[in-house]
Design an enzyme around this catalytic site. Sequence first.
Site, PDB file in Angstrom:
ATOM      1  N   SER A 115     -27.177 -57.214 -57.243  1.00  0.00           N
ATOM      2  CA  SER A 115     -28.281 -57.734 -56.439  1.00  0.00           C
ATOM      3  C   SER A 115     -29.555 -57.728 -57.271  1.00  0.00           C
ATOM      4  CB  SER A 115     -28.473 -56.908 -55.166  1.00  0.00           C
ATOM      5  OG  SER A 115     -29.512 -57.457 -54.389  1.00  0.00           O
ATOM      6  N   VAL A 145     -31.724 -51.360 -61.393  1.00  0.00           N
ATOM      7  CA  VAL A 145     -31.005 -51.643 -62.641  1.00  0.00           C
ATOM      8  C   VAL A 145     -30.835 -53.152 -62.823  1.00  0.00           C
ATOM      9  CG1 VAL A 145     -28.861 -51.273 -63.934  1.00  0.00           C
ATOM     10  CG2 VAL A 145     -29.845 -49.397 -62.610  1.00  0.00           C
ATOM     11  N   CYS A 146     -30.566 -53.867 -61.749  1.00  0.00           N
ATOM     12  CA  CYS A 146     -30.383 -55.316 -61.841  1.00  0.00           C
ATOM     13  C   CYS A 146     -31.676 -56.001 -62.281  1.00  0.00           C
ATOM     14  CB  CYS A 146     -29.922 -55.883 -60.501  1.00  0.00           C
ATOM     15  SG  CYS A 146     -28.340 -55.216 -59.929  1.00  0.00           S
ATOM     16  N   SER A 147     -32.808 -55.554 -61.751  1.00  0.00           N
ATOM     17  CA  SER A 147     -34.104 -56.099 -62.153  1.00  0.00           C
ATOM     18  C   SER A 147     -34.353 -55.839 -63.627  1.00  0.00           C
ATOM     19  CB  SER A 147     -35.235 -55.469 -61.331  1.00  0.00           C
ATOM     20  OG  SER A 147     -35.179 -55.882 -60.002  1.00  0.00           O
TER      21      SER A 147
END
Length: 168
Positions: free
Chosen positions: A54, A59-61
Site C-alpha cells: 500500500s 515502508v512503501c512510501s
Amino acid sequence: MAKVTFHNDPVTLLGKEITVGDKAPNFTVLANDLSEVTLVDSKGKVRLISVVPSIDTGVCSTQTRKFNEEAAALGDDVQILTVSVDLPFAQGRWCAAEGIENVQTLSDHRDLSFGEAYGAVIQELRLLTRAVFVIDKDDNVTYVEYVPEVTDHPDYDQAIQAVKELTK
C-alpha cells in the site's frame, strides 16, 4: 514459492513465482488516469518494477521515494514502475503530495493481473507482497527479490546495481 511473512505470520502467495532467467510475463494494470498499462508499453527499456502492499504506508512510501530519487540518475533508457492494489486515484493523490515525478505508479486493484503473473498476491490480505523485479530491454528477468518479511525494506542497492548492469 517464496517464503514470505507478514508481521512474522506466514502468508500464501498466489501466482507463478518469477525467477532470474524467466521471460517477464505481460500484465494489465491501471495508470492514475484509469488507462490500461502493460509490460509491452515499456518494451525496449530496462524496467525496475517495485511492488508494494500500500503506497501510503511507511515502508512503501520510503521504497517509492527511494526509487524515485534514483530514477533521474539512471537515464531515459530505464523506466521505474511501482505497482500496488491501491486505487489509481489514491496513488495519484499520494504522488502529487510527495512530489513523485520519476516513477509511474500503477494499480493492480481491478483483477490482480500483475500480482498473479508475478506470484505476488498475498491470498490472506488481497494485497501484493513487497518485491522488486528488474527486466531487460528484451523482457528477460535479470533480478528478483521477494522480500521475506513484507514489513521490511527491499535491498535497494542490489536492485539499482542490477539496473546499472543493464545500462552500461
